[in-house]
Design a protein around this motif. Sequence first.
Motif, PDB file in Angstrom:
ATOM      1  N   CYS A  39       0.864  -1.181   0.000  1.00  0.00           N
ATOM      2  CA  CYS A  39       0.000   0.000   0.000  1.00  0.00           C
ATOM      3  C   CYS A  39       0.901   1.231   0.000  1.00  0.00           C
ATOM      4  O   CYS A  39       1.922   1.253   0.684  1.00  0.00           O
ATOM      5  CB  CYS A  39      -0.881   0.015   1.239  1.00  0.00           C
ATOM      6  SG  CYS A  39      -2.060  -1.333   1.294  1.00  0.00           S
TER       7      CYS A  39
ATOM      8  N   ASP B  53      -0.292   4.375   0.703  1.00  0.00           N
ATOM      9  CA  ASP B  53      -0.981   5.450   1.410  1.00  0.00           C
ATOM     10  C   ASP B  53      -0.042   6.276   2.290  1.00  0.00           C
ATOM     11  O   ASP B  53      -0.143   7.495   2.349  1.00  0.00           O
ATOM     12  CB  ASP B  53      -2.117   4.884   2.266  1.00  0.00           C
ATOM     13  CG  ASP B  53      -3.178   4.204   1.414  1.00  0.00           C
ATOM     14  OD1 ASP B  53      -3.520   4.756   0.360  1.00  0.00           O
ATOM     15  OD2 ASP B  53      -3.640   3.126   1.814  1.00  0.00           O
TER      16      ASP B  53
ATOM     17  N   GLN C  11      -4.217   1.875  -1.083  1.00  0.00           N
ATOM     18  CA  GLN C  11      -4.028   2.166  -2.501  1.00  0.00           C
ATOM     19  C   GLN C  11      -2.741   1.503  -2.917  1.00  0.00           C
ATOM     20  O   GLN C  11      -1.684   1.763  -2.360  1.00  0.00           O
ATOM     21  CB  GLN C  11      -3.957   3.667  -2.766  1.00  0.00           C
ATOM     22  CG  GLN C  11      -3.746   3.970  -4.231  1.00  0.00           C
ATOM     23  CD  GLN C  11      -3.786   5.449  -4.531  1.00  0.00           C
ATOM     24  OE1 GLN C  11      -4.510   6.199  -3.910  1.00  0.00           O
ATOM     25  NE2 GLN C  11      -2.991   5.853  -5.494  1.00  0.00           N
TER      26      GLN C  11
END
Length: 173
Positions: free
Chosen positions: A49, A51, A85
């Motif tokens: 991820c 983020d 994300q």
Amino acid sequence: MKWVGATDPYKRKKTIKFLIISALIGAGAVLLTTTLVNPTIANQPHNACIDDLDTTWKISFTFEMIKDGLKAEVQPNIGITEGCQRAIYTLSNDGTVYAEWIENPNFEIGHFLYISKFKIRDMEESKTEIYVNDKLSDHGLKTPIQDGYHYKAVFTSKAYDESKDSDFLPPEN
């Protein structure tokens, strides 16, 4: 019903010892997987991820896919889930794909297909073609992703019946 190793005390002791050793090996495998393997996999660029990362390497490219002779839509929000994300993602269905990471991780087109959960095993590997800027790539799914390039993947599923494409057509001269 008599259980194997339950009547004879020697066999019972041997069976219990075997079961305890098997349980310890299984517990060790689970512990090893959760503490060493899973964190390593999660930190790989195509799985991590982004983020909370300061991503300085950012590119975008366009992607289109043809499956069994029909154009398939690139789905929006690939690589974006609640709370995570991924490093390769889409925002809309216009075919634009974004990739970002701390440094160049040498992403390949196969990484994008992996993140999009495309069922590559259902495709005929010998008939798969990857085009980069309308030129056939020699690298197939290992084709490197580059900023601003256009990629087109052509797949034929294993269940696809090619004969239906030519049925009831007049003969070609």
